[in-house]
Design a protein around this motif. Structure first.
Motif, PDB file in Angstrom:
ATOM      1  N   THR A 195      -5.540 -15.879  29.908  1.00  0.00           N
ATOM      2  CA  THR A 195      -6.795 -15.613  30.607  1.00  0.00           C
ATOM      3  C   THR A 195      -7.938 -16.039  29.680  1.00  0.00           C
ATOM      4  O   THR A 195      -7.726 -16.276  28.490  1.00  0.00           O
ATOM      5  CB  THR A 195      -6.946 -14.113  30.934  1.00  0.00           C
ATOM      6  OG1 THR A 195      -7.059 -13.394  29.699  1.00  0.00           O
ATOM      7  CG2 THR A 195      -5.770 -13.601  31.759  1.00  0.00           C
ATOM      8  N   ASP A 196      -9.140 -16.111  30.225  1.00  0.00           N
ATOM      9  CA  ASP A 196     -10.295 -16.461  29.391  1.00  0.00           C
ATOM     10  C   ASP A 196     -10.463 -15.468  28.247  1.00  0.00           C
ATOM     11  O   ASP A 196     -10.746 -15.850  27.110  1.00  0.00           O
ATOM     12  CB  ASP A 196     -11.576 -16.523  30.224  1.00  0.00           C
ATOM     13  CG  ASP A 196     -11.604 -17.725  31.168  1.00  0.00           C
ATOM     14  OD1 ASP A 196     -10.801 -18.674  30.959  1.00  0.00           O
ATOM     15  OD2 ASP A 196     -12.425 -17.713  32.104  1.00  0.00           O
ATOM     16  N   ALA A 197     -10.268 -14.188  28.530  1.00  0.00           N
ATOM     17  CA  ALA A 197     -10.411 -13.150  27.492  1.00  0.00           C
ATOM     18  C   ALA A 197      -9.334 -13.311  26.418  1.00  0.00           C
ATOM     19  O   ALA A 197      -9.611 -13.190  25.224  1.00  0.00           O
ATOM     20  CB  ALA A 197     -10.336 -11.764  28.117  1.00  0.00           C
ATOM     21  N   GLU A 198      -8.100 -13.600  26.839  1.00  0.00           N
ATOM     22  CA  GLU A 198      -7.011 -13.805  25.879  1.00  0.00           C
ATOM     23  C   GLU A 198      -7.263 -15.049  25.031  1.00  0.00           C
ATOM     24  O   GLU A 198      -7.038 -15.044  23.820  1.00  0.00           O
ATOM     25  CB  GLU A 198      -5.667 -13.933  26.608  1.00  0.00           C
ATOM     26  CG  GLU A 198      -5.198 -12.654  27.252  1.00  0.00           C
ATOM     27  CD  GLU A 198      -4.048 -12.861  28.220  1.00  0.00           C
ATOM     28  OE1 GLU A 198      -3.273 -11.907  28.408  1.00  0.00           O
ATOM     29  OE2 GLU A 198      -3.931 -13.965  28.818  1.00  0.00           O
ATOM     30  N   PHE A 199      -7.752 -16.097  25.670  1.00  0.00           N
ATOM     31  CA  PHE A 199      -8.023 -17.321  24.930  1.00  0.00           C
ATOM     32  C   PHE A 199      -9.160 -17.114  23.930  1.00  0.00           C
ATOM     33  O   PHE A 199      -9.128 -17.662  22.827  1.00  0.00           O
ATOM     34  CB  PHE A 199      -8.334 -18.488  25.870  1.00  0.00           C
ATOM     35  CG  PHE A 199      -8.371 -19.818  25.180  1.00  0.00           C
ATOM     36  CD1 PHE A 199      -7.277 -20.286  24.458  1.00  0.00           C
ATOM     37  CD2 PHE A 199      -9.510 -20.596  25.213  1.00  0.00           C
ATOM     38  CE1 PHE A 199      -7.314 -21.507  23.804  1.00  0.00           C
ATOM     39  CE2 PHE A 199      -9.553 -21.822  24.567  1.00  0.00           C
ATOM     40  CZ  PHE A 199      -8.451 -22.277  23.857  1.00  0.00           C
ATOM     41  N   ASP A 200     -10.138 -16.297  24.291  1.00  0.00           N
ATOM     42  CA  ASP A 200     -11.220 -15.968  23.348  1.00  0.00           C
ATOM     43  C   ASP A 200     -10.655 -15.280  22.105  1.00  0.00           C
ATOM     44  O   ASP A 200     -11.096 -15.555  20.988  1.00  0.00           O
ATOM     45  CB  ASP A 200     -12.279 -15.088  24.006  1.00  0.00           C
ATOM     46  CG  ASP A 200     -13.190 -15.866  24.946  1.00  0.00           C
ATOM     47  OD1 ASP A 200     -13.228 -17.120  24.856  1.00  0.00           O
ATOM     48  OD2 ASP A 200     -13.854 -15.223  25.787  1.00  0.00           O
ATOM     49  N   ILE A 201      -9.686 -14.400  22.294  1.00  0.00           N
ATOM     50  CA  ILE A 201      -9.036 -13.744  21.152  1.00  0.00           C
ATOM     51  C   ILE A 201      -8.274 -14.778  20.332  1.00  0.00           C
ATOM     52  O   ILE A 201      -8.368 -14.802  19.102  1.00  0.00           O
ATOM     53  CB  ILE A 201      -8.108 -12.608  21.622  1.00  0.00           C
ATOM     54  CG1 ILE A 201      -8.943 -11.474  22.229  1.00  0.00           C
ATOM     55  CG2 ILE A 201      -7.228 -12.100  20.473  1.00  0.00           C
ATOM     56  CD1 ILE A 201      -8.137 -10.424  22.970  1.00  0.00           C
ATOM     57  N   MET A 202      -7.534 -15.655  21.002  1.00  0.00           N
ATOM     58  CA  MET A 202      -6.768 -16.699  20.298  1.00  0.00           C
ATOM     59  C   MET A 202      -7.705 -17.609  19.507  1.00  0.00           C
ATOM     60  O   MET A 202      -7.377 -18.017  18.392  1.00  0.00           O
ATOM     61  CB  MET A 202      -5.965 -17.522  21.309  1.00  0.00           C
ATOM     62  CG  MET A 202      -5.146 -18.632  20.663  1.00  0.00           C
ATOM     63  SD  MET A 202      -3.835 -18.014  19.611  1.00  0.00           S
ATOM     64  CE  MET A 202      -2.600 -17.704  20.844  1.00  0.00           C
TER      65      MET A 202
END
Length: 183
Positions: free
Chosen positions: A108-115
């Motif tokens: 997700t966009d939020a997960e990718f931001d963390i990555m």
């Protein structure tokens, strides 16, 4: 090499002092194995693993980068520096939650931001290592700054990547595209 790197990766979360001297010695040993017929074995050392793929990816990037760097350099110290930087390029992923690292589908966009935080995490981890080569910190921070369409982390000004960071970035992408991954 695999054992030394796995130990190194575990230490930031344990709050222990990391011994990068051990990694330097291990990289020296790996480079010595890359001569003659032993080289083919070294490049396949971590092939075929489905668990801990980030860790094995880093080892593969180290070995592939060392292979390319050996065509340019005969200086053992420079080969070691480049190989160690390649090995540690994704050390920041040790601070990314496993459910994101091993998600079998699109993030997700939020997960990718963390990555996308892993380059900063990596630089932070490495800055805390006594006597770390600044090249390692630079590569960990900047290895995703080359792709104009998807560069991260965000920087206030244009960040000029050195050619070693560019080399490791290309090898990183190559290894990621050719490896067997769960997603």
């Amino acid at each position: 090499l695999l054992t030394s790197y796995k130990t190194f990766l575990a230490r930031p979360e344990e709050g222990l002092i990391m011994n990068h001297g051990l990694l330097k010695d291990t990289v020296d040993h790996a480079l010595s194995l890359m001569s003659g017929s032993q080289y083919q074995t070294a490049t396949n050392a971590s092939f075929g693993y489905f668990d801990d793929f980030t860790f094995h990816h880093s080892v593969n990037v180290c070995l592939l980068t060392a292979s390319v760097a050996r065509t340019i350099f005969t200086d053992g110290e420079m080969l070691r520096r480049i190989s160690l930087a390649a090995l540690l390029h994704d050390v920041g992923k040790s601070r990314v939650p496993e459910d994101i690292l091993h998600k079998p589908g699109k993030l997700t966009d939020a997960e990718f931001d963390i990555m996308k935080g892993h380059p900063v995490f990596g630089a932070e981890i490495l800055v805390g290592v006594e006597k770390i080569d600044p090249l390692c910190v630079n590569v960990a921070f900047a290895h995703h700054l080359l792709n104009e369409n998807l560069k991260y982390p965000k920087t206030r000004s244009t960040f000029q990547c050195d050619w070693i960071t560019k080399l490791i970035s290309v090898v990183d992408i190559y290894e990621a595209l050719t490896a067997v991954r769960p997603y």
